[in-house]
Design an enzyme around this catalytic site. Structure first.
Site, PDB file in Angstrom:
ATOM      1  N   ASN A 171       0.795  -1.231   0.000  1.00  0.00           N
ATOM      2  CA  ASN A 171       0.000   0.000   0.000  1.00  0.00           C
ATOM      3  C   ASN A 171       0.823   1.274   0.000  1.00  0.00           C
ATOM      4  O   ASN A 171       0.269   2.359   0.123  1.00  0.00           O
ATOM      5  CB  ASN A 171      -0.939   0.002   1.205  1.00  0.00           C
ATOM      6  CG  ASN A 171      -1.977  -1.098   1.074  1.00  0.00           C
ATOM      7  OD1 ASN A 171      -2.571  -1.279   0.014  1.00  0.00           O
ATOM      8  ND2 ASN A 171      -2.164  -1.875   2.141  1.00  0.00           N
ATOM      9  N   GLU A 423      11.992   3.361  -8.192  1.00  0.00           N
ATOM     10  CA  GLU A 423      12.940   4.276  -7.561  1.00  0.00           C
ATOM     11  C   GLU A 423      12.578   5.725  -7.875  1.00  0.00           C
ATOM     12  O   GLU A 423      13.411   6.530  -8.271  1.00  0.00           O
ATOM     13  CB  GLU A 423      14.360   3.940  -8.002  1.00  0.00           C
ATOM     14  CG  GLU A 423      14.612   2.433  -7.827  1.00  0.00           C
ATOM     15  CD  GLU A 423      16.021   2.085  -7.479  1.00  0.00           C
ATOM     16  OE1 GLU A 423      16.824   2.995  -7.302  1.00  0.00           O
ATOM     17  OE2 GLU A 423      16.288   0.877  -7.369  1.00  0.00           O
ATOM     18  N   PHE A 443       3.355  17.782  -3.101  1.00  0.00           N
ATOM     19  CA  PHE A 443       3.047  16.350  -3.147  1.00  0.00           C
ATOM     20  C   PHE A 443       1.593  16.079  -2.796  1.00  0.00           C
ATOM     21  O   PHE A 443       0.995  15.143  -3.283  1.00  0.00           O
ATOM     22  CB  PHE A 443       3.963  15.571  -2.194  1.00  0.00           C
ATOM     23  CG  PHE A 443       5.373  15.565  -2.638  1.00  0.00           C
ATOM     24  CD1 PHE A 443       5.790  14.660  -3.594  1.00  0.00           C
ATOM     25  CD2 PHE A 443       6.279  16.487  -2.163  1.00  0.00           C
ATOM     26  CE1 PHE A 443       7.089  14.659  -4.045  1.00  0.00           C
ATOM     27  CE2 PHE A 443       7.578  16.502  -2.604  1.00  0.00           C
ATOM     28  CZ  PHE A 443       7.992  15.591  -3.548  1.00  0.00           C
TER      29      PHE A 443
END
Lengths: 444, 444, 444, 444
Positions: A171, A423, A443
């Site tokens: 998750n 990554e 974000f």
């Protein structure tokens, strides 16, 4: 060059160079080109030391001669021949930028050229090596105790101890700060933690001997959370498969992948797996730890994907020259084909230069390297994006034949999508860069 | 609606509609949306007749209920369950736009909605159906004799006779005019041709009963070539597998495909295969023949790929709403994710409208349809390009999970690359359009 | 067709059609094309009524004959000849979709075809007309009282009363909900508001007789804000220049614009400008008001920009056929040129179809039109984006000559950037669509 | 650093550096950044010598302090203050890479940093300087006789003799090999040529003292053409305005340009203009001559446009931080805005590194530089394309305000389109690169 890399030039693994097959006769040849060199359009080789060129040549030869022949089978059947890591170890290619502990101690650029050589063959092979070299060995070297380094690094450098890096959870992908893997003090054994939780998309987990697992552990020194419990902090644990109780560690393989099929990927399930406190990395606390490891690996990806893109260019160019359509003209004669080649060659050339520059700054350290993580975000994002874009555009040159796995191009396309994603997915790096540029985070 | 399509609503193949599962409850529901309908943003349904809506609903239900469940297995193992063509035949979905000969005789738009329903599941399944319906049945209907139509079409409409379309050759893809398959008069048997040559990338060839093979045959009425031999002309032959001499027909399967893995693809090798003259299509001469067939199929692709794109949107939207990152926000909350969804939804909406419009012009015929082949080039190119582009962008939303075949998105990406490439690679259609716009050709 | 539009076919403003010059002989000709029609690749004309075709023809003729000749001068010197609005009024082109009040009462599609004809000449001219027709007349018609409609609409329809639309403020562009223009009750005069504040980037403000100004006014019925004052609500006011006290209204022109130079743009400064309460639009409250007006205008833009793009295609095609380079080949012979033309023609064709479809839904009203604002966002965004993208790509065909204003292409590029930006910047529409698709808003 | 560039640090033209205004306080500051430096994301400065940094600093200060203030006026009115060339001459910035003849003799990279500083202000100003420095001075230096160098270079280095470069003709842009300007032997005067023909889009032609004009001249040593006349070869002539007969030279200014408005552009009409044979460049024959000059200039453009792009980034970043929309968030807070900034910063960083690398190869000469012209094509194309793309994307951040010339962004967009187009349109460079990569030419 470090002595033991030198020594390895005589390895049994490499054919004498005069017999290098045509497939391996390419950019990394030593001779200066008589004209524009499409394999290195902006002469990045002029920026390399003699040692770096020699390491690159050796790595390219090994990869073309030893790795390429196993690839088709591996990709079709999702089988990974882990003996390749032992071979790379013999050649000094694992953890090559680490000083000491049986590692070669080469420059960051040299390390990147090794990943480039491997990824020219396949991004999955490079992934397998990156995990070993950058994520796990690099992590132990940067954040481990002296004892941990001595215990793990020499065996890992030889490819005799294999590692995996457990950060991503089912998750929690782009947002590792929310990870749920828990390390709690063993109810009875002093100095032992119990780890429980799951990780997924873990390269090499099914074959790894040691798993670097990131978990949250209560740290009373950080104060208490709103519910009165001590705050938790992310720490890294070296979880060893050997000696673990039955059922405490499971690492099932994930099959039917649509990319990186030549690498092996799995999950990690830990169920009250006991880990001694001395296997906790002493110098990594919070996200600084995994992000430090990722920085190493991302640098390798940034140069690595340029290898995959260059292989696409080489394959597409050959196809375009060989394939004739309409009055016997080779495809290379068509403007729309030439533009695709020109675009991709430009991206490969620009991306290689940028990655070399960041490697130099990385090795120089000091003030110039203060912004290094953001620089690595920039080259990881851009080089992955452009490699993927270029591979897709070049794929069109092959027409229907692109669907055949013999031409290799579709495999690179599928792989590079993964490279763009892992990554740090491309968009996440855009926001990292946006924050670095504006000072404002976006974000959420 | 044609009566027999109506009748088929009661087919055993379809569950009673009240039990339609949630996966199938979607755009094609009859009820008007209370708000903006993301599954059909510009209300293309307002342009459909009641019959077309009913056919579309039936096809969508069949595809979601019957085809979708077999897909994962088929894609993983490159296995194609050819009974699906018989099922489609039972429902009247094969050759559906053909009038008579046991076919449904529906509109071009209805035919396109059937391909859209199938391609919403998988482009490979749609390919299998397109070959049967458009390339072979369409070709026989357009260029065949009355006798040929009566002999082949009813069985093909029922999916009892399977067809394949042999145009592309190993060395001639975008430029079929250079094909090498040769039909020569049988040395002894009057009224028989011998066919020799190879075709490749032929959908359904390994399972086909009848192969529509395009070959060059000497035609003295066209004059002589520079070497004194009679000029050759391209003709279509219905090559029947049954009764062919041993070794005269081989149709090996091509394995390890990187896309359209749920369809079956093969080669056709003919070695002096005897074909009676009455199996030659009488009304197709030169490239007009294969191009006429391709026009039919390309129209189906243009609407079909919109189905695949819509499925990508639906999957990505669901994922973006379910997946939480950073403080519990769903991915759908992020601007960069929303833009990808908005772009793809726009392309699906625009592309669907354009394809419906071209279908109307196709059926209207007459003056308006004079430029039809170029119109079809336009919508085939654009819809394939945008479907592929959209699928790739949406794939990024899934992050690492895109690599798992459970999410379906990577499969669509791989398939749509092939759709963009076959039946006129995108660049070739650009040049067809460039010629149509400027009157100047730039192929070579 | 509405009678008075019919009547206007005999207008002095239009030359007898048999003398239409070649420049005006184009897509809108009635005759069916013998081949693919690059000016209308997907035959959008088949979707038009006879009346719509006639209106389009008339508008195109007027624009090519009357507007085009004044353009160069206007664009160079940023001068706007406002008599064009009176001419358009004479032809029935202003507020043409409004029923009654001296307006033509044509379909939304016909209204869009008028904007397309004007924007084929210049986006600035279309802007001037859109403000009059859609933003102000449309706003009065949708939200005004019967008395307001009768007082303003007939004069505006004739171009004798000119309007401007004041929403954007210096600090509030994409987010009009934060506007600061304040309407307060006049300290002494009952039934009069005082308006104070500034608006900017207001097309036609320097020449307008009536300014539709959006302001915030206290509305005790909405409850009180946290500071105890009554909550405020956005309302629209018809501010008339005539009779305003000296200094209460200033509308300075903004010069040295980099786009839309053929239109006139200004600011609006109101300083305690008294406006009678009966000039407040009774039926608009909150953002529903301005957004309703914008919806009308955005629809016109969506079709309008297709006109500008088509003009770019026409100019680029002509240039590419006339200009010879390399062994006397016309530029049209080059693949890279053909691809630019094919891409742009596709976008023009698709965008036109989508806009016609939305017009039909708009006129149909009812359930189908529930999602209309989002549909308009979709076509406004996409058509502006693609028109701008296409114009820029076509600009490259002209090479250095694109810099000369004689070729017209650079003007369209500069204009279309503004069209992409105003009435909802492209990214804002992406977020509107993202919200419509996901149900999650991501504006902030 | 060359002594006389050093000396010029005390120039009256430059304010003492401690008073450098904030506008000029930027990337080129000497101090290492405490964090990621968005003005030089990949620390290209680490690749510069101290001399190069000093030259760059001086040039940047001059440009920001002296050039920027005149720009608005110049751009609005298409007026070019040619005294800037004399100022640049005083500072040693003209022909700076030339050794001797009163020139500074700095590295190619230093020369490129000068163009970058100038183009940070305006591409038109850089064009004016490039013509003087690279095309004309560079051409004389590379292909001229010793006498020509001594006669022209010192005065040109001081900006007292101005030059223009006449290659492009009205009918021959991308294909200069077809030029029509004719040089014929004077009917009576021995050792004199008569030049006749026209050139267009010639930067600085209206103000130039000496015009380097490329013309075709009969050369009996090359054999005869099919019509029996001697073959012609392209040669360069230094046409001096002073002393030319009345009417022999006309250089009308081209007005109403849509880009590079701050530079001066004109035509050159020569009508039997007598030029002494000693004004012919002895060492340039065929296209090698003009292409050699263009290579110099293209290198300057490749670094120059990075300056323009960096200025766009800086302006957009400032705007995005200052401008608040939706709940008081700065635009910089939005993901879609951050992505535009991240993309542009990446392109600026990558492009700068690539250009520095090519400069090093250029100066190194020898084998490494064999492919230099193609390398320059690569960086000219890519950097122009990306600068234009980035400027356009950043322009969107400004919304409607982008139309105001006060924000500077629209000006850069218009300029960069020209930079992408001249000295090799982007598509032409794609074909140059395509030929370099494949060995096959696809121009025609």
């Amino acid at each position: 060059m470090s002595r033991h890399l030198c020594r390895r030039f005589g390895s049994q693994l490499l054919r004498p160079s005069q017999t290098t097959p045509s497939a391996a006769r390419r950019a990394y040849s030593a001779a200066a080109p008589a004209t524009f060199d499409w394999t290195d359009p902006l002469s990045s080789k002029t920026l390399l030391t003699e040692e770096e060129k020699a390491i690159s040549d050796m790595a390219e030869r090994y990869c073309q001669e030893q790795l390429l022949p196993r690839l088709e089978e591996g990709y079709r059947n999702e089988s990974y021949d882990k003996s390749q890591l032992e071979e790379m170890g013999q050649l000094g290619l694992l953890g090559a930028t680490i000083q000491g502990y049986g590692c070669a101690g080469v420059s960051s650029v040299a390390g990147g050229l090794i990943t480039k050589a491997v990824e020219r063959v396949d991004s999955g092979y490079r992934s397998g090596m990156s995990v070993q070299s950058s994520l796990v060995m690099g992590g132990i070297h940067e954040f481990g105790s002296e004892e941990q380094k001595e215990r793990f690094l020499p065996g890992m450098a030889q490819g005799k101890i294999l590692g995996a890096f457990g950060l991503t959870e089912p998750n929690h992908g782009s947002d590792p700060g929310s990870l749920e893997m828990a390390a709690t003090e063993h109810p009875t054994k002093k100095g032992v933690y119990n780890l429980s939780g799951s990780k997924t998309w873990i390269t090499n987990s099914p074959i790894a001997d040691v798993l670097l697992v990131w978990a949250k552990v209560a740290d009373p020194s950080k104060g208490t959370a709103s519910d009165g419990s001590p705050k938790k902090v992310i720490r890294g644990f070296l979880v060893e498969r050997k000696g673990a109780p039955a059922g405490a560690i499971e690492t099932p393989k994930i099959s039917n992948k649509l990319g990186l099929r030549a690498s092996i990927t799995g999950m990690i399930h830990l169920d009250n797996c006991p880990v001694p406190a001395e296997n906790m990395l002493p110098h990594a606390e919070g996200l600084r730890g995994p992000f430090g490891c990722l920085n190493q690996a991302r640098y390798g990806i940034a140069l690595g994907v340029m290898g995959a893109l260059e292989d696409c260019i080489s394959r597409a160019r050959t196809y375009a020259l060989d394939r004739k359509q309409f009055r016997g003209n080779p495809l290379a004669r068509y403007q729309l084909v030439q533009k695709k080649l020109a675009d991709a060659a430009t991206d490969a050339a620009f991306g290689t230069l940028a990655a070399i520059q960041v490697g130099r700054i990385k090795d120089a350290g000091g003030d110039a390297a203060v912004g290094l993580p953001d620089m690595i975000s920039m080259i990881k994002r851009q080089n992955c994006d452009r490699a993927l874009h270029g591979a897709r555009a070049l794929q069109e040159i092959f027409g229907g034949n692109a669907v055949s796995d013999e031409y290799g191009i579709g495999r690179h396309v599928a792989n590079l999508f993964v490279a763009q994603t892992y990554e740090g997915q491309s968009d996440i790096h855009s926001l990292i860069l946006g924050r670095a540029i504006t000072g404002v985070q976006a974000f959420a």
